[in-house]
Structure formats: structure tokens, C-alpha cells
Design a protein around this motif. Structure first.
Motif, PDB file in Angstrom:
ATOM      1  N   SER A 168       0.841  -1.188   0.000  1.00  8.57           N
ATOM      2  CA  SER A 168       0.000   0.000   0.000  1.00  8.57           C
ATOM      3  C   SER A 168       0.876   1.237   0.000  1.00  8.57           C
ATOM      4  O   SER A 168       1.942   1.254   0.612  1.00  8.57           O
ATOM      5  CB  SER A 168      -0.913   0.022   1.229  1.00  8.57           C
ATOM      6  N   THR A 222      -5.757   1.771   0.044  1.00  8.17           N
ATOM      7  CA  THR A 222      -5.781   0.904  -1.126  1.00  8.17           C
ATOM      8  C   THR A 222      -4.638  -0.091  -0.962  1.00  8.17           C
ATOM      9  O   THR A 222      -3.507   0.318  -0.686  1.00  8.17           O
ATOM     10  CB  THR A 222      -5.595   1.689  -2.433  1.00  8.17           C
ATOM     11  N   THR A 282      -2.821  -4.038  -2.234  1.00  8.34           N
ATOM     12  CA  THR A 282      -2.757  -5.191  -3.126  1.00  8.34           C
ATOM     13  C   THR A 282      -2.300  -6.381  -2.294  1.00  8.34           C
ATOM     14  O   THR A 282      -1.268  -6.322  -1.617  1.00  8.34           O
ATOM     15  CB  THR A 282      -1.769  -4.952  -4.283  1.00  8.34           C
ATOM     16  N   LYS A 333      -4.652  -9.390  -5.697  1.00 10.83           N
ATOM     17  CA  LYS A 333      -5.882  -8.626  -5.859  1.00 10.83           C
ATOM     18  C   LYS A 333      -5.729  -7.245  -5.224  1.00 10.83           C
ATOM     19  O   LYS A 333      -5.020  -7.096  -4.227  1.00 10.83           O
ATOM     20  CB  LYS A 333      -7.072  -9.353  -5.227  1.00 10.83           C
ATOM     21  N   THR A 334      -6.423  -6.253  -5.776  1.00 10.04           N
ATOM     22  CA  THR A 334      -6.381  -4.900  -5.242  1.00 10.04           C
ATOM     23  C   THR A 334      -7.708  -4.570  -4.571  1.00 10.04           C
ATOM     24  O   THR A 334      -8.779  -4.890  -5.096  1.00 10.04           O
ATOM     25  CB  THR A 334      -6.086  -3.880  -6.359  1.00 10.04           C
ATOM     26  N   ARG A 390      -9.917  -1.503  -2.125  1.00  6.13           N
ATOM     27  CA  ARG A 390     -10.008  -0.119  -1.664  1.00  6.13           C
ATOM     28  C   ARG A 390     -10.884  -0.066  -0.417  1.00  6.13           C
ATOM     29  O   ARG A 390     -11.944  -0.674  -0.364  1.00  6.13           O
ATOM     30  CB  ARG A 390     -10.588   0.785  -2.749  1.00  6.13           C
TER      31      ARG A 390
END
Length: 330
Positions: free
Chosen positions: A45, A51, A53, A57-58, A60
Motif C-alpha cells: 500500500s 488501497t 494489493t 488482488k487490489t 479499496r
């Protein structure tokens, strides 16, 4: 319990009060911008955890989610030698998505090991921080308010610094009255409970002292019994909330009875503004139930302590945080 209280608070507030102003004030109070949210060692981050990862996968951070820690204290039992105010036998973080009305309860095992703030005896001044079972966080407060705040702090640490500024604390001694207020709570018994009529696998309606016994009893000589009790507590809370809201459709007075009953046994820092805002979300979305999940880990005994310890699975906990508080980014 919490959902039912929120619904009735809205009804009360709407009479003779500027509800819209209260709702706006409550929203501002509850949906404060989060401080830096911690991330897993395996996550990346660049914006204070908003946000991230993780595992390819990302995600928010969903800043429309607010949290309330629901605590059940055991003040009827003996107070620990090092503490003052009993222990927290039930710790559930209720995460409410104010956009969708979805409510997720995160159950934290009472023996989960975490850094606990310990205050000087007889004061609310911080003495030190020690790795202990989260249930003991409650013991170091000089009042139910101070104890509840200590539990919120410890729970936030477990959930990677997700802000938990509000609490609703109820004495376990109030469970009997709560069950009676909704004319009994129907469950399929997960265990046979000694000295009661409750038998595993049978559908029972829990009233009074048997309801309390169902959520409070455990065989302290049996390894892992705290987790078995936690499962019964989750089942009871979910059934009580769903039953109360369903009954209220045809008999709204049951919510009045439930709220009045809770008031005699509870402590909270949620004011009229916060309650009215939460109520507007719950009523507006027609919420009738809540989803419950438990943090995963392993029960162990440490040579340094005769008490059972629950070592949380950090990866599983972090995934729970992502699932509840974040939204996947395509």
C-alpha cells in the motif's frame, strides 16, 4: 440485540425531535476519516492502507463502513487477581455498511492474544502494554466505560487498526431478561448443557436462566471449550436479533420492551445522534438479520501461562478485514 435497540431509538427520537439534524450529526460522528490502517506484511500500500494489493488482488477501503464493538461482560464471576472490573466473555465487532445496510458481525475469541493496555490500579492512567487474552482488557478499567474503551482499542489492534470508537456493553446477567423480553429465543441446541433441559440437536425455546446458562456455560476442564461457547453465543445473538425484528413487524411494542430491558444492563457511548443515524440506515434498508463470522486461529497452552491462549491466524484475519471493510478493485 443492537439492531433491535437501534430500531426503537429511531421511533423514540422521531417524536418531537429534529430527526434530520440528529441523523446528519450522527453520520459526521460515526463516519470519521480513518487513520492509517495497518496492512499485512504480504500486502502493498502507498496511501496509508486505504488501497492495498494482497494475493494478487487490489482492494479499496470502504469508508462508508462504521464499526461498533458489542461486549458481554462477566461481572457475576470472580474478578481476576490483576484486574478490577471482570472480563469480556463476548466480543463482537459489528460492521455496518451505511450505503447498503449490510451488517457483518466479527466474533473475536475471548482468548485471542493481543497487546492490551493496562492501567494503574484504581486509575485510568496507562501503566504499560502487555500481550494478554483480549478478554482481560476489560479488567483494567475502573468503570464499564473505561473497560469498554480498552476492549475497543485491543479489538482495533487485532483488526489492523480499523477504527472502533463506539461500544455497546451488556452484562451477561441481562441475558435472561433479554430472552424473556422476546418471549424466548428459538435455537437448535449445539450442545447438551448440564443442569438444564437443553439437549444437543433438539430445537429449544430459551427463557430466563436457561438462556443465560446456554450462552455462559463451558467445561473449563475441556480443551477448546471457550470456542464451543462462542459458537453458542453467536447462534443466540443472531437468533435473538432476527426474532425480535420479525416479531416487531406485527407487534412493535416488543422493541420497546427489549430496549427498556437492555437499558438496565447496558453501557454505551452512542448518543441520540449516532443511534438515530444508525437507525435510519437499518430501517431504510429493511435490515432483518446480520451475518456473523469468527476470526480463525489455534488454541494452545503456553508454559508461561496456565490459561488457554488463542493464536490468531494473521493471514485469515487480514482476509476477513479485506472482505468486510474493503471493496475489490477491478
Amino acid at each position: 440485540m443492537l439492531i433491535a435497540a437501534i430500531a426503537i431509538i429511531l421511533v423514540i427520537i422521531m417524536v418531537g425531535v429534529a430527526a434530520a439534524c440528529l441523523i446528519n450529526a450522527g453520520r459526521s460522528s460515526l463516519l470519521q476519516e480513518a487513520a492509517t490502517v495497518e496492512t499485512s506484511e504480504d500486502a502493498v500500500s502507498h496511501d496509508d492502507g486505504k488501497t492495498v494489493t494482497y494475493n494478487g488482488k487490489t482492494y479499496r477501503l470502504n469508508e462508508n463502513v462504521t464499526s461498533i464493538c458489542v461486549i458481554g461482560n462477566d461481572q457475576e464471576s470472580s474478578v481476576p487477581a490483576e484486574g478490577f472490573n471482570g472480563q469480556a466473555d463476548v466480543i463482537m465487532v459489528m460492521a455496518l455498511d451505511t450505503e447498503t445496510g449490510e451488517i457483518t458481525g466479527i466474533s473475536i475469541p475471548r482468548d485471542s492474544m493481543v497487546e492490551v493496555n493496562r492501567n494503574y490500579h484504581g486509575s485510568d492512567k496507562l501503566y504499560d502494554t502487555k500481550r494478554l487474552q483480549i478478554s482481560l482488557a476489560y479488567a483494567y478499567g475502573t468503570s464499564d466505560e473505561a473497560s469498554s474503551e480498552l476492549v475497543c482499542t485491543a479489538a482495533s489492534r487485532i483488526l489492523y487498526n480499523i477504527p472502533i470508537n463506539y461500544y455497546y456493553t451488556i452484562s451477561m446477567s441481562g441475558i435472561a431478561a433479554l430472552a424473556d423480553a422476546v418471549d424466548g429465543v428459538t435455537v437448535e441446541a449445539l450442545e447438551t448443557i448440564p443442569n438444564t433441559s437443553i439437549r444437543e440437536g433438539e430445537t429449544v425455546i430459551l427463557y430466563g436462566k436457561e438462556a443465560l446458562r446456554y450462552v455462559q456455560w463451558r467445561d473449563a476442564t475441556e480443551y477448546g471449550s471457550a470456542l464451543d461457547r462462542q459458537a453458542r453465543q453467536q447462534q443466540f445473538v443472531s437468533a435473538l436479533a432476527s426474532q425480535a425484528l420479525e416479531t416487531a413487524k406485527s407487534n412493535p411494542s416488543v422493541l420497546v420492551d427489549l430496549f427498556n430491558t437492555m437499558s438496565a444492563y447496558s453501557t454505551t457511548n452512542l448518543g441520540a445522534a449516532e443511534f438515530s443515524y444508525l437507525a435510519s440506515i437499518v430501517v431504510g434498508h429493511g435490515v432483518e438479520s446480520l451475518d456473523l463470522t469468527s476470526l480463525q486461529g489455534e488454541s494452545v497452552y503456553n508454559e508461561e501461562s496456565p490459561w488457554e491462549q488463542f493464536i490468531l491466524d494473521k493471514d485469515a484475519v487480514y482476509q476477513t478485514v479485506l472482505d468486510v471493510y474493503y471493496t475489490p478493485v477491478e
